[in-house]
Scaffold this motif. Structure first.
Motif, PDB file in Angstrom:
ATOM      1  N   THR A  43     -32.966  14.717  10.111  1.00 36.17           N
ATOM      2  CA  THR A  43     -32.061  15.738  10.661  1.00 36.17           C
ATOM      3  C   THR A  43     -31.988  15.640  12.183  1.00 36.17           C
ATOM      4  N   LEU A  44     -33.132  15.449  12.821  1.00 39.04           N
ATOM      5  CA  LEU A  44     -33.144  15.352  14.284  1.00 39.04           C
ATOM      6  C   LEU A  44     -32.415  14.099  14.777  1.00 39.04           C
ATOM      7  N   VAL A  45     -32.618  12.974  14.102  1.00 38.98           N
ATOM      8  CA  VAL A  45     -31.909  11.746  14.490  1.00 38.98           C
ATOM      9  C   VAL A  45     -30.406  11.941  14.339  1.00 38.98           C
ATOM     10  N   SER A  46     -29.999  12.551  13.245  1.00 39.26           N
ATOM     11  CA  SER A  46     -28.583  12.822  13.020  1.00 39.26           C
ATOM     12  C   SER A  46     -28.019  13.768  14.086  1.00 39.26           C
ATOM     13  N   ALA A  47     -28.770  14.814  14.423  1.00 35.30           N
ATOM     14  CA  ALA A  47     -28.309  15.779  15.429  1.00 35.30           C
ATOM     15  C   ALA A  47     -28.176  15.129  16.800  1.00 35.30           C
ATOM     16  N   ILE A  48     -29.136  14.295  17.154  1.00 30.84           N
ATOM     17  CA  ILE A  48     -29.053  13.587  18.444  1.00 30.84           C
ATOM     18  C   ILE A  48     -27.847  12.664  18.449  1.00 30.84           C
ATOM     19  N   ASN A  49     -27.629  11.961  17.338  1.00 32.41           N
ATOM     20  CA  ASN A  49     -26.474  11.073  17.238  1.00 32.41           C
ATOM     21  C   ASN A  49     -25.170  11.853  17.406  1.00 32.41           C
ATOM     22  N   LEU A  50     -25.075  12.996  16.734  1.00 32.13           N
ATOM     23  CA  LEU A  50     -23.867  13.816  16.851  1.00 32.13           C
ATOM     24  C   LEU A  50     -23.669  14.345  18.267  1.00 32.13           C
ATOM     25  N   ARG A  51     -24.759  14.705  18.935  1.00 36.60           N
ATOM     26  CA  ARG A  51     -24.649  15.171  20.328  1.00 36.60           C
ATOM     27  C   ARG A  51     -24.101  14.062  21.225  1.00 36.60           C
ATOM     28  N   VAL A  52     -24.573  12.848  21.007  1.00 37.58           N
ATOM     29  CA  VAL A  52     -24.073  11.717  21.795  1.00 37.58           C
ATOM     30  C   VAL A  52     -22.593  11.489  21.503  1.00 37.58           C
ATOM     31  N   VAL A  53     -22.198  11.611  20.243  1.00 35.75           N
ATOM     32  CA  VAL A  53     -20.784  11.475  19.881  1.00 35.75           C
ATOM     33  C   VAL A  53     -19.962  12.568  20.573  1.00 35.75           C
ATOM     34  N   ALA A  54     -20.456  13.811  20.549  1.00 35.72           N
ATOM     35  CA  ALA A  54     -19.736  14.912  21.200  1.00 35.72           C
ATOM     36  C   ALA A  54     -19.615  14.680  22.698  1.00 35.72           C
ATOM     37  N   LEU A  55     -20.683  14.211  23.309  1.00 33.26           N
ATOM     38  CA  LEU A  55     -20.639  13.912  24.746  1.00 33.26           C
ATOM     39  C   LEU A  55     -19.625  12.807  25.034  1.00 33.26           C
ATOM     40  N   SER A  56     -19.599  11.794  24.178  1.00 29.20           N
ATOM     41  CA  SER A  56     -18.641  10.699  24.348  1.00 29.20           C
ATOM     42  C   SER A  56     -17.209  11.201  24.224  1.00 29.20           C
ATOM     43  N   ILE A  57     -16.969  12.056  23.233  1.00 30.94           N
ATOM     44  CA  ILE A  57     -15.626  12.623  23.055  1.00 30.94           C
ATOM     45  C   ILE A  57     -15.234  13.419  24.292  1.00 30.94           C
ATOM     46  N   HIS A  58     -16.160  14.230  24.786  1.00 29.77           N
ATOM     47  CA  HIS A  58     -15.900  15.044  25.975  1.00 29.77           C
ATOM     48  C   HIS A  58     -15.544  14.144  27.168  1.00 29.77           C
ATOM     49  N   MET A  60     -14.422  11.053  27.062  1.00 24.12           N
ATOM     50  CA  MET A  60     -13.146  10.375  26.818  1.00 24.12           C
ATOM     51  C   MET A  60     -11.978  11.297  27.123  1.00 24.12           C
ATOM     52  N   PHE A  61     -12.082  12.576  26.714  1.00 25.33           N
ATOM     53  CA  PHE A  61     -11.021  13.533  27.003  1.00 25.33           C
ATOM     54  C   PHE A  61     -10.853  13.711  28.506  1.00 25.33           C
ATOM     55  N   ASP A  62     -11.980  13.833  29.218  1.00 26.59           N
ATOM     56  CA  ASP A  62     -11.911  13.977  30.671  1.00 26.59           C
ATOM     57  C   ASP A  62     -11.265  12.755  31.313  1.00 26.59           C
ATOM     58  N   SER A  70     -10.309   3.662  29.083  1.00 28.33           N
ATOM     59  CA  SER A  70     -10.346   2.238  28.781  1.00 28.33           C
ATOM     60  C   SER A  70     -10.877   2.088  27.368  1.00 28.33           C
ATOM     61  N   PRO A  71     -10.033   1.729  26.418  1.00 30.92           N
ATOM     62  CA  PRO A  71     -10.509   1.604  25.046  1.00 30.92           C
ATOM     63  C   PRO A  71     -11.619   0.561  24.912  1.00 30.92           C
ATOM     64  N   VAL A  72     -11.572  -0.473  25.726  1.00 28.92           N
ATOM     65  CA  VAL A  72     -12.593  -1.521  25.649  1.00 28.92           C
ATOM     66  C   VAL A  72     -13.951  -0.963  26.048  1.00 28.92           C
ATOM     67  N   GLY A  73     -14.007  -0.236  27.136  1.00 29.29           N
ATOM     68  CA  GLY A  73     -15.266   0.332  27.604  1.00 29.29           C
ATOM     69  C   GLY A  73     -15.876   1.291  26.598  1.00 29.29           C
ATOM     70  N   TRP A  74     -15.051   2.181  26.051  1.00 25.65           N
ATOM     71  CA  TRP A  74     -15.560   3.142  25.072  1.00 25.65           C
ATOM     72  C   TRP A  74     -15.963   2.447  23.785  1.00 25.65           C
ATOM     73  N   THR A  75     -15.239   1.420  23.389  1.00 27.95           N
ATOM     74  CA  THR A  75     -15.596   0.671  22.188  1.00 27.95           C
ATOM     75  C   THR A  75     -16.949   0.001  22.356  1.00 27.95           C
ATOM     76  N   ILE A  76     -17.178  -0.600  23.494  1.00 30.40           N
ATOM     77  CA  ILE A  76     -18.465  -1.248  23.764  1.00 30.40           C
ATOM     78  C   ILE A  76     -19.585  -0.209  23.780  1.00 30.40           C
ATOM     79  N   LEU A  77     -19.365   0.900  24.458  1.00 30.69           N
ATOM     80  CA  LEU A  77     -20.385   1.944  24.547  1.00 30.69           C
ATOM     81  C   LEU A  77     -20.742   2.508  23.168  1.00 30.69           C
ATOM     82  N   LEU A  78     -19.738   2.811  22.361  1.00 19.03           N
ATOM     83  CA  LEU A  78     -20.005   3.376  21.038  1.00 19.03           C
ATOM     84  C   LEU A  78     -20.598   2.336  20.083  1.00 19.03           C
ATOM     85  N   THR A  79     -20.262   1.068  20.271  1.00 17.13           N
ATOM     86  CA  THR A  79     -20.893   0.008  19.479  1.00 17.13           C
ATOM     87  C   THR A  79     -22.367  -0.111  19.830  1.00 17.13           C
ATOM     88  N   LEU A  80     -22.691  -0.037  21.115  1.00 20.54           N
ATOM     89  CA  LEU A  80     -24.096  -0.068  21.527  1.00 20.54           C
ATOM     90  C   LEU A  80     -24.856   1.140  20.984  1.00 20.54           C
TER      91      LEU A  80
END
Length: 138
Positions: A43-58, A60-62, A70-80
């Motif tokens: 549960t904690l690993v999943s929650a941390i993962n979701l927080r990182v996804v939410a931060l990434s979305i935030h 990207m919106f900004d 830059s779709p390339v930059g975000w793609t690389i970051l989310l792949t990592l």
């Protein structure tokens, strides 16, 4: 587009933690402390993962508002991020010997948490008006 809002994802994280705690309690009472601990870790690993996804979305919106996405930059970051997640899961299950079934059970609590969040989320009236305007113009 309520589901893409960071606040929606943060709500899923909170509800996932609640469901994970309940699942861990049930596992503790019915199976074993080892499985309950694995549920908590998953549960904690999943929650941390979701927080990182939410931060990434935030972020990207900004960046989109500023015109600097830059779709390339975000793609690389989310792949990592995904590779790191796979590595953490592998390490926890193989090296730390966390119970795999309990871990997957805990990690998966985000799925019913999404449904729960959908039930309690009310779209903003401004979003509803924008959606109806978009539907009329198409």
């Amino acid at each position: 587009m309520v589901m893409l809002q960071p606040d929606f994802v943060y709500g899923v994280v909170r509800r996932s933690l609640v469901l994970g705690a309940l699942a861990a309690l049930v596992m503790l009472l019915t199976v074993s402390a080892q499985v309950a601990g694995a549920v908590v870790i998953g549960t904690l690993v999943s929650a941390i993962n979701l927080r990182v996804v939410a931060l990434s979305i935030h972020k990207m919106f900004d960046a989109g508002r500023d015109g600097g996405t830059s779709p390339v930059g975000w793609t690389i970051l989310l792949t990592l991020k995904m590779l790191l997640l796979i590595g953490v899961v592998w390490y926890l299950i193989t090296a730390v010997e966390v119970d795999a079934v309990g871990f997957v059970f805990g990690f998966s609590t985000f799925l019913p948490a999404i449904g729960w969040q959908l039930l309690v989320t009310k779209p903003d009236e401004s979003e509803a008006e924008e959606d109806s305007e978009d539907a009329r113009t198409q």
